[in-house]
Design a protein around this motif. Structure first.
Motif, PDB file in Angstrom:
ATOM      1  N   GLU A   1       0.846  -1.183   0.000  1.00  0.00           N
ATOM      2  CA  GLU A   1       0.000   0.000   0.000  1.00  0.00           C
ATOM      3  C   GLU A   1       0.884   1.236   0.000  1.00  0.00           C
ATOM      4  O   GLU A   1       2.064   1.190   0.374  1.00  0.00           O
ATOM      5  N   VAL A   2       0.317   2.339  -0.443  1.00  0.00           N
ATOM      6  CA  VAL A   2       1.057   3.602  -0.487  1.00  0.00           C
ATOM      7  C   VAL A   2       0.414   4.587   0.474  1.00  0.00           C
ATOM      8  O   VAL A   2      -0.812   4.752   0.485  1.00  0.00           O
ATOM      9  N   GLU A   3       1.243   5.206   1.285  1.00  0.00           N
ATOM     10  CA  GLU A   3       0.782   6.232   2.229  1.00  0.00           C
ATOM     11  C   GLU A   3       1.290   7.591   1.757  1.00  0.00           C
ATOM     12  O   GLU A   3       2.484   7.754   1.498  1.00  0.00           O
ATOM     13  N   TYR A   4       0.394   8.559   1.639  1.00  0.00           N
ATOM     14  CA  TYR A   4       0.754   9.904   1.192  1.00  0.00           C
ATOM     15  C   TYR A   4       0.805  10.841   2.396  1.00  0.00           C
ATOM     16  O   TYR A   4      -0.121  10.875   3.211  1.00  0.00           O
ATOM     17  N   ARG A   5       1.891  11.608   2.466  1.00  0.00           N
ATOM     18  CA  ARG A   5       2.122  12.481   3.623  1.00  0.00           C
ATOM     19  C   ARG A   5       2.508  13.881   3.160  1.00  0.00           C
ATOM     20  O   ARG A   5       2.827  14.108   2.001  1.00  0.00           O
ATOM     21  N   GLY A   6       2.529  14.794   4.135  1.00  0.00           N
ATOM     22  CA  GLY A   6       3.078  16.127   3.881  1.00  0.00           C
ATOM     23  C   GLY A   6       2.084  17.072   3.238  1.00  0.00           C
ATOM     24  O   GLY A   6       0.862  16.981   3.430  1.00  0.00           O
ATOM     25  N   ASN A   7       2.602  17.969   2.413  1.00  0.00           N
ATOM     26  CA  ASN A   7       1.805  18.993   1.742  1.00  0.00           C
ATOM     27  C   ASN A   7       1.244  18.418   0.442  1.00  0.00           C
ATOM     28  O   ASN A   7       1.865  18.505  -0.604  1.00  0.00           O
ATOM     29  N   LEU A   8       0.055  17.844   0.543  1.00  0.00           N
ATOM     30  CA  LEU A   8      -0.526  17.160  -0.606  1.00  0.00           C
ATOM     31  C   LEU A   8      -1.082  18.136  -1.636  1.00  0.00           C
ATOM     32  O   LEU A   8      -1.452  17.722  -2.749  1.00  0.00           O
ATOM     33  N   ASP A   9      -1.163  19.403  -1.295  1.00  0.00           N
ATOM     34  CA  ASP A   9      -1.702  20.411  -2.218  1.00  0.00           C
ATOM     35  C   ASP A   9      -0.602  21.202  -2.920  1.00  0.00           C
ATOM     36  O   ASP A   9      -0.880  22.219  -3.556  1.00  0.00           O
ATOM     37  N   CYS A  10       0.652  20.757  -2.809  1.00  0.00           N
ATOM     38  CA  CYS A  10       1.745  21.515  -3.427  1.00  0.00           C
ATOM     39  C   CYS A  10       1.597  21.523  -4.939  1.00  0.00           C
ATOM     40  O   CYS A  10       1.035  20.601  -5.534  1.00  0.00           O
ATOM     41  N   VAL A  11       2.090  22.581  -5.570  1.00  0.00           N
ATOM     42  CA  VAL A  11       2.014  22.743  -7.018  1.00  0.00           C
ATOM     43  C   VAL A  11       3.356  23.236  -7.535  1.00  0.00           C
ATOM     44  O   VAL A  11       4.157  23.812  -6.785  1.00  0.00           O
ATOM     45  N   LEU A  12       3.603  23.017  -8.827  1.00  0.00           N
ATOM     46  CA  LEU A  12       4.785  23.582  -9.462  1.00  0.00           C
ATOM     47  C   LEU A  12       4.566  23.627 -10.959  1.00  0.00           C
ATOM     48  O   LEU A  12       3.688  22.945 -11.510  1.00  0.00           O
ATOM     49  N   ASP A  13       5.343  24.451 -11.626  1.00  0.00           N
ATOM     50  CA  ASP A  13       5.368  24.493 -13.090  1.00  0.00           C
ATOM     51  C   ASP A  13       6.477  23.557 -13.553  1.00  0.00           C
ATOM     52  O   ASP A  13       7.641  23.738 -13.168  1.00  0.00           O
ATOM     53  N   TYR A  14       6.115  22.575 -14.384  1.00  0.00           N
ATOM     54  CA  TYR A  14       7.130  21.602 -14.796  1.00  0.00           C
ATOM     55  C   TYR A  14       6.632  20.859 -16.033  1.00  0.00           C
ATOM     56  O   TYR A  14       5.495  21.044 -16.482  1.00  0.00           O
ATOM     57  N   ILE A  15       7.509  20.028 -16.592  1.00  0.00           N
ATOM     58  CA  ILE A  15       7.152  19.182 -17.732  1.00  0.00           C
ATOM     59  C   ILE A  15       6.575  17.878 -17.170  1.00  0.00           C
ATOM     60  O   ILE A  15       7.312  17.079 -16.588  1.00  0.00           O
ATOM     61  N   PRO A  16       5.277  17.650 -17.308  1.00  0.00           N
ATOM     62  CA  PRO A  16       4.661  16.479 -16.658  1.00  0.00           C
ATOM     63  C   PRO A  16       5.295  15.157 -17.029  1.00  0.00           C
ATOM     64  O   PRO A  16       5.473  14.283 -16.178  1.00  0.00           O
ATOM     65  N   ARG A  17       5.675  14.982 -18.286  1.00  0.00           N
ATOM     66  CA  ARG A  17       6.227  13.689 -18.698  1.00  0.00           C
ATOM     67  C   ARG A  17       7.575  13.432 -18.043  1.00  0.00           C
ATOM     68  O   ARG A  17       7.947  12.283 -17.799  1.00  0.00           O
ATOM     69  N   HIS A  18       8.339  14.474 -17.778  1.00  0.00           N
ATOM     70  CA  HIS A  18       9.582  14.298 -17.031  1.00  0.00           C
ATOM     71  C   HIS A  18       9.277  13.797 -15.623  1.00  0.00           C
ATOM     72  O   HIS A  18       9.926  12.872 -15.119  1.00  0.00           O
ATOM     73  N   VAL A  19       8.310  14.432 -14.969  1.00  0.00           N
ATOM     74  CA  VAL A  19       7.964  14.040 -13.601  1.00  0.00           C
ATOM     75  C   VAL A  19       7.472  12.594 -13.583  1.00  0.00           C
ATOM     76  O   VAL A  19       7.844  11.805 -12.702  1.00  0.00           O
ATOM     77  N   LYS A  20       6.644  12.225 -14.541  1.00  0.00           N
ATOM     78  CA  LYS A  20       6.125  10.860 -14.586  1.00  0.00           C
ATOM     79  C   LYS A  20       7.260   9.849 -14.709  1.00  0.00           C
ATOM     80  O   LYS A  20       7.253   8.808 -14.030  1.00  0.00           O
ATOM     81  N   TYR A  21       8.214  10.142 -15.567  1.00  0.00           N
ATOM     82  CA  TYR A  21       9.329   9.205 -15.713  1.00  0.00           C
ATOM     83  C   TYR A  21      10.112   9.066 -14.411  1.00  0.00           C
ATOM     84  O   TYR A  21      10.387   7.953 -13.941  1.00  0.00           O
ATOM     85  N   MET A  22      10.473  10.203 -13.821  1.00  0.00           N
ATOM     86  CA  MET A  22      11.305  10.164 -12.616  1.00  0.00           C
ATOM     87  C   MET A  22      10.599   9.451 -11.470  1.00  0.00           C
ATOM     88  O   MET A  22      11.177   8.585 -10.799  1.00  0.00           O
ATOM     89  N   VAL A  23       9.346   9.796 -11.230  1.00  0.00           N
ATOM     90  CA  VAL A  23       8.607   9.176 -10.128  1.00  0.00           C
ATOM     91  C   VAL A  23       8.388   7.695 -10.401  1.00  0.00           C
ATOM     92  O   VAL A  23       8.528   6.853  -9.503  1.00  0.00           O
ATOM     93  N   ARG A  24       8.051   7.340 -11.631  1.00  0.00           N
ATOM     94  CA  ARG A  24       7.827   5.927 -11.956  1.00  0.00           C
ATOM     95  C   ARG A  24       9.066   5.096 -11.674  1.00  0.00           C
ATOM     96  O   ARG A  24       8.985   3.997 -11.115  1.00  0.00           O
ATOM     97  N   GLU A  25      10.225   5.614 -12.045  1.00  0.00           N
ATOM     98  CA  GLU A  25      11.454   4.855 -11.832  1.00  0.00           C
ATOM     99  C   GLU A  25      11.752   4.682 -10.344  1.00  0.00           C
ATOM    100  O   GLU A  25      12.087   3.587  -9.886  1.00  0.00           O
ATOM    101  N   LEU A  26      11.617   5.753  -9.568  1.00  0.00           N
ATOM    102  CA  LEU A  26      11.918   5.676  -8.137  1.00  0.00           C
ATOM    103  C   LEU A  26      10.899   4.801  -7.414  1.00  0.00           C
ATOM    104  O   LEU A  26      11.251   4.006  -6.538  1.00  0.00           O
ATOM    105  N   LEU A  27       9.632   4.947  -7.782  1.00  0.00           N
ATOM    106  CA  LEU A  27       8.585   4.178  -7.115  1.00  0.00           C
ATOM    107  C   LEU A  27       8.664   2.703  -7.494  1.00  0.00           C
ATOM    108  O   LEU A  27       8.404   1.819  -6.677  1.00  0.00           O
TER     109      LEU A  27
END
Length: 389
Positions: free
Chosen positions: A201-227
């Motif tokens: 299971e995955v537990e989400y913590r911290g500031n769940l409403d944070c936002v940023l300007d970024y390239i979504p596909r970059h974020v998807k790749y990085m998070v997918r690899e780490l997760l």
């Protein structure tokens, strides 16, 4: 080499031409859907893309012979030659019809290079099986840095013609990382369950409403690899401990924090961690915990998703039915390279015998921030090479 490329002299001439710097801020300021902006962007790309591709061709030509004759790496080399020829051979862009035809050319070249990272990864793996002493980390770092830079330019040119809400070209404004991470966690959870019968299971913590300007596909790749690493290490550790009846898995924790110019995503698992020696090895290209002598159906080709924002790669990942949670050993170094490209980073804190924290720092790509005003990294590499000469 049986022979030099037939256009070798033109390649050398282009490689020595000036590589004009373009910051992300300048790129976004010129990202407008009107015909004149599209025409100017096309003219700029026609002038600058050959310079960037010519330099990569020269770098590939200087690799050891046993590397460049590898069929997969040679396929990448030929795709660079074909793109160089296609762009340099295109007529001068003077009219809207010319620009529309050039757009079709760019879209075709983007598709041509979609599999480039996977081919490099497969080829490097094959070479190192035969010649383990060959290490190409510096070459791969430069190659993928310029690949990221070039694809941002090309993909932004394609996207600027079809503006979407909250987007400027490839950059999403006010992106909520939580939504992307939740979608990726669901995908990986389904895959892990199909492979192992269980998933953490995955537990989400911290500031769940944070936002940023970024390239979504970059974020998807990085998070997918780490997760993916966190899921795999957690499940495999507890299957070893509890056998196939393992039902009680520790959660994978994902924490979000918002800084002044950063968003921090920390992924924590209890998958056993790794020693200090292995922590250093994990950042090298080609390092993997998978036994290369054991065949896999597809070796779980995460390498193909480096620059996972390559057009169509994301859907291909979902449809591929891959059967592994480990790849070619390119995931971690490419994740760090993507983060560092815009002045972010990835850090690992591993406790041997317990688990690992992977901390991803993403920098806001908002106009006026340092990450949008820095020089294009491919231009910096050119200046470095020129200084050496």
């Amino acid at each position: 080499w049986p022979s030099l490329p037939r256009n070798f002299l033109r390649i050398r001439e282009a490689a020595r031409s000036e590589c004009i710097n373009l910051t992300l801020s300048q790129l976004l300021q010129n990202t407008k859907p009107d015909p004149l902006s599209c025409l100017r962007s096309a003219q700029w790309l026609k002038m600058q893309l050959p310079v960037r591709f010519a330099r990569r061709i020269e770098d590939l030509m200087q690799l050891p012979h046993v590397v460049i004759i590898n069929p997969k790496i040679n396929q990448v080399f030929n795709s660079y030659l074909e793109t160089f020829d296609a762009v340099t051979g295109f007529k001068e862009i003077c009219t809207q019809d010319d620009e529309t035809s050039f757009l079709a050319l760019i879209e075709e070249q983007l598709r041509r290079h979609n599999a480039g990272t996977r081919l490099i990864a497969e080829g490097y793996r094959d070479v190192r099986r035969l010649y383990p002493h060959i290490e190409l980390d510096d070459f791969l770092h430069d190659h993928f840095t310029t690949r990221i830079a070039t694809r941002i330019l090309m993909d932004n040119y394609v996207e600027m013609r079809s503006p979407k809400d909250n987007f400027i070209g490839v950059v999403c404004q006010g992106m909520r990382p939580l939504e992307l991470v939740q979608a990726i966690a669901a995908e990986l959870g389904d895959l892990t369950r199909s492979l192992y019968g269980v998933t953490p299971e995955v537990e989400y913590r911290g500031n769940l409403d944070c936002v940023l300007d970024y390239i979504p596909r970059h974020v998807k790749y990085m998070v997918r690899e780490l997760l993916k690493n966190a899921f795999r290490s957690t499940v495999e550790r507890y299957l070893k401990r509890q056998g196939d009846n393992a039902t009680s898995l520790p959660r994978v924790a994902i924490e979000f924090q918002q800084g002044d110019v950063h968003v921090i995503i920390k992924i924590s698992d209890q998958g056993g961690g790794m020693s200090k020696r292995l922590q250093k090895e994990a950042w090298r290209y080609g390092w993997t915990t998978v036994d290369p002598s054991e065949p896999t159906k597809e070796a779980y080709q995460y390498a193909e998703e480096s620059c996972s924002w390559d057009r169509s790669a994301e859907e291909a990942w979902k449809k591929s039915g891959r059967s592994e949670l480990a790849g070619y050993g390119f995931g971690l170094p490419l994740t760090r390279l993507h983060a560092q490209y815009f002045m972010g980073d990835v850090f690992m804190q591993a406790l041997p015998g317990h688990g690992t924290d992977l901390i991803l720092i993403l920098t806001h790509l908002k106009e006026g921030t340092p990450s949008t005003e820095m020089e294009d990294l491919s231009t910096l590499l050119y200046k470095r090479d020129q200084a050496k000469k």
